[in-house]
Scaffold this motif. Structure first.
Motif, PDB file in Angstrom:
ATOM      1  N   LEU A   1      13.244   4.412   6.613  1.00  0.00           N
ATOM      2  CA  LEU A   1      12.370   3.252   6.763  1.00  0.00           C
ATOM      3  C   LEU A   1      12.329   2.789   8.218  1.00  0.00           C
ATOM      4  CD1 LEU A   1      13.188   1.011   3.672  1.00  0.00           C
ATOM      5  CD2 LEU A   1      11.010   2.109   4.189  1.00  0.00           C
ATOM      6  N   THR A   2      11.168   2.379   8.650  1.00  0.00           N
ATOM      7  CA  THR A   2      11.002   1.813   9.989  1.00  0.00           C
ATOM      8  C   THR A   2      10.659   0.330   9.852  1.00  0.00           C
ATOM      9  OG1 THR A   2       8.623   2.240  10.090  1.00  0.00           O
ATOM     10  CG2 THR A   2      10.105   4.018  10.813  1.00  0.00           C
ATOM     11  N   HIS A   3      10.766  -0.405  10.945  1.00  0.00           N
ATOM     12  CA  HIS A   3      10.381  -1.815  10.931  1.00  0.00           C
ATOM     13  C   HIS A   3       8.898  -1.966  10.610  1.00  0.00           C
ATOM     14  CE1 HIS A   3      14.200  -2.083  13.137  1.00  0.00           C
ATOM     15  NE2 HIS A   3      14.247  -3.324  12.690  1.00  0.00           N
ATOM     16  N   GLU A   4       8.096  -1.034  11.099  1.00  0.00           N
ATOM     17  CA  GLU A   4       6.657  -1.093  10.835  1.00  0.00           C
ATOM     18  C   GLU A   4       6.375  -0.959   9.337  1.00  0.00           C
ATOM     19  OE1 GLU A   4       2.884  -1.802  12.298  1.00  0.00           O
ATOM     20  OE2 GLU A   4       4.773  -1.705  13.419  1.00  0.00           O
ATOM     21  N   GLN A   5       7.156  -0.131   8.660  1.00  0.00           N
ATOM     22  CA  GLN A   5       6.991   0.014   7.218  1.00  0.00           C
ATOM     23  C   GLN A   5       7.542  -1.189   6.458  1.00  0.00           C
ATOM     24  OE1 GLN A   5       9.134   3.772   7.109  1.00  0.00           O
ATOM     25  NE2 GLN A   5       7.287   4.877   6.502  1.00  0.00           N
TER      26      GLN A   5
ATOM     27  N   PHE B   1       6.475 -11.002  13.516  1.00  0.00           N
ATOM     28  CA  PHE B   1       7.866 -11.333  13.818  1.00  0.00           C
ATOM     29  C   PHE B   1       8.790 -10.158  13.526  1.00  0.00           C
ATOM     30  CE2 PHE B   1       6.890 -15.337  15.238  1.00  0.00           C
ATOM     31  CZ  PHE B   1       7.997 -16.126  15.452  1.00  0.00           C
ATOM     32  N   VAL B   2       8.529  -9.430  12.442  1.00  0.00           N
ATOM     33  CA  VAL B   2       9.339  -8.235  12.179  1.00  0.00           C
ATOM     34  C   VAL B   2       9.193  -7.254  13.330  1.00  0.00           C
ATOM     35  CG1 VAL B   2       9.662  -6.244  10.668  1.00  0.00           C
ATOM     36  CG2 VAL B   2       9.269  -8.501   9.671  1.00  0.00           C
ATOM     37  N   ARG B   3       7.977  -7.064  13.807  1.00  0.00           N
ATOM     38  CA  ARG B   3       7.754  -6.166  14.938  1.00  0.00           C
ATOM     39  C   ARG B   3       8.446  -6.665  16.197  1.00  0.00           C
ATOM     40  NH1 ARG B   3       1.224  -5.584  14.244  1.00  0.00           N
ATOM     41  NH2 ARG B   3       1.200  -4.102  12.488  1.00  0.00           N
ATOM     42  N   GLU B   4       8.350  -7.966  16.445  1.00  0.00           N
ATOM     43  CA  GLU B   4       8.960  -8.546  17.650  1.00  0.00           C
ATOM     44  C   GLU B   4      10.464  -8.369  17.633  1.00  0.00           C
ATOM     45  OE1 GLU B   4       8.915 -10.244  21.360  1.00  0.00           O
ATOM     46  OE2 GLU B   4       7.162  -9.744  20.140  1.00  0.00           O
ATOM     47  N   TYR B   5      11.070  -8.624  16.480  1.00  0.00           N
ATOM     48  CA  TYR B   5      12.525  -8.469  16.384  1.00  0.00           C
ATOM     49  C   TYR B   5      12.938  -7.004  16.529  1.00  0.00           C
ATOM     50  CZ  TYR B   5      13.183 -13.309  14.820  1.00  0.00           C
ATOM     51  OH  TYR B   5      13.232 -14.674  14.753  1.00  0.00           O
ATOM     52  N   ALA B   6      12.096  -6.096  16.041  1.00  0.00           N
ATOM     53  CA  ALA B   6      12.407  -4.670  16.171  1.00  0.00           C
ATOM     54  C   ALA B   6      12.496  -4.266  17.636  1.00  0.00           C
ATOM     55  CB  ALA B   6      11.344  -3.831  15.468  1.00  0.00           C
ATOM     56  N   ASN B   7      11.682  -4.905  18.475  1.00  0.00           N
ATOM     57  CA  ASN B   7      11.660  -4.581  19.908  1.00  0.00           C
ATOM     58  C   ASN B   7      12.580  -5.472  20.738  1.00  0.00           C
ATOM     59  OD1 ASN B   7       9.671  -2.543  19.561  1.00  0.00           O
ATOM     60  ND2 ASN B   7       8.079  -4.111  19.465  1.00  0.00           N
ATOM     61  N   ALA B   8      13.247  -6.407  20.093  1.00  0.00           N
ATOM     62  CA  ALA B   8      14.115  -7.339  20.837  1.00  0.00           C
ATOM     63  C   ALA B   8      15.420  -7.576  20.085  1.00  0.00           C
ATOM     64  CB  ALA B   8      13.380  -8.656  21.065  1.00  0.00           C
ATOM     65  N   GLN B   9      15.997  -6.501  19.565  1.00  0.00           N
ATOM     66  CA  GLN B   9      17.212  -6.657  18.765  1.00  0.00           C
ATOM     67  C   GLN B   9      18.388  -7.153  19.595  1.00  0.00           C
ATOM     68  OE1 GLN B   9      18.109  -3.566  15.872  1.00  0.00           O
ATOM     69  NE2 GLN B   9      15.994  -2.837  15.951  1.00  0.00           N
ATOM     70  N   ASN B  10      18.484  -6.702  20.843  1.00  0.00           N
ATOM     71  CA  ASN B  10      19.576  -7.179  21.703  1.00  0.00           C
ATOM     72  C   ASN B  10      19.441  -8.670  21.972  1.00  0.00           C
ATOM     73  OD1 ASN B  10      20.754  -4.619  21.986  1.00  0.00           O
ATOM     74  ND2 ASN B  10      19.420  -4.102  23.698  1.00  0.00           N
TER      75      ASN B  10
END
Length: 222
Positions: A179-183, A95-104
């Protein structure tokens, strides 16, 4: 007879949804015109209306497509032969990854769904509730004692509180942000699991007949 859709119809509509969600997120739904969406997609306004009926339908499509993607992530993770803890960790990380790619899309979901009609908004909320319930059930499999006292849902809402609003402050592209979302994804999981084991389960309250009648609540965490 209806004109058949082209082979690239779905791809073009996905691009329209992505461009529209970016505009809605940047300047708000009410301030965005269909002319602006068409220009962003490099389409004529007439061509844009071939894919969407109007701006209202466009908003509904953006919101529904986003929550359906989240539900698809849940279904994929739940289908894997994982232990309860590994399953919950995977859900958090995904979910963290998904939100990182769908912030808009996520900003549109949190800020603009109020502009939908009741039936459309309820369709989106129904999917959100299924996602939240799946998370809550997974939390309960990690700590079964939470479910009899109805703590699995509140703790899930706290978990989503960490995940949902990360986009407001975590901006890796900005100078000085390392920091990145992946981290961050495994950190969120570690923080939640570290606190989950420390939660004290209160004794189940004694219910009176009147207290058993509960008013339905429209609470979602997404």
């Amino acid at each position: 007879m209806a004109r058949p859709r082209s082979a690239g119809y779905a791809d073009q509509r996905d691009q329209i949804l992505a461009k529209a969600s970016a505009l809605f997120a940047q300047q708000g739904y009410t301030a965005t015109s269909m002319n602006q969406v068409a220009a962003a997609c490099e389409l004529s306004k007439a061509a844009l209306y071939h894919y969407v009926r109007d701006k209202h339908a466009l908003l509904a499509l953006v919101a529904e497509a986003h929550v359906k993607r989240l539900e698809a992530v849940v279904e994929e993770v739940l289908s894997q032969p994982l232990s309860p803890e590994a399953r919950l960790r995977e859900l958090i990380v995904r979910f963290v990854r998904e939100y990182a790619n769908a912030q808009n899309e996520h900003r549109v979901l949190t800020e603009d769904v109020k502009f939908l009609e009741d039936t459309e908004r309820e369709q989106v909320l129904a999917i959100e509730r299924r996602v939240v319930n799946a998370f809550a059930d997974t939390v309960a499999t990690v700590r079964p004692a939470l479910k009899p006292v109805d703590l699995h849902k509140p703790l899930t809402m706290l978990l989503f509180g960490m995940i949902n609003w990360m986009f407001t402050w975590l901006k890796p592209a900005e100078d000085g942000q390392r920091l990145t979302h992946e981290q961050m994804a495994p950190m969120v999981a570690e923080l939640f699991f570290g606190g989950l084991g420390a939660v004290s389960v209160p004794a189940a309250p004694t219910e009176s007949p009147a207290s058993r009648k509960k008013t339905p609540r429209k609470e979602t965490a997404l």
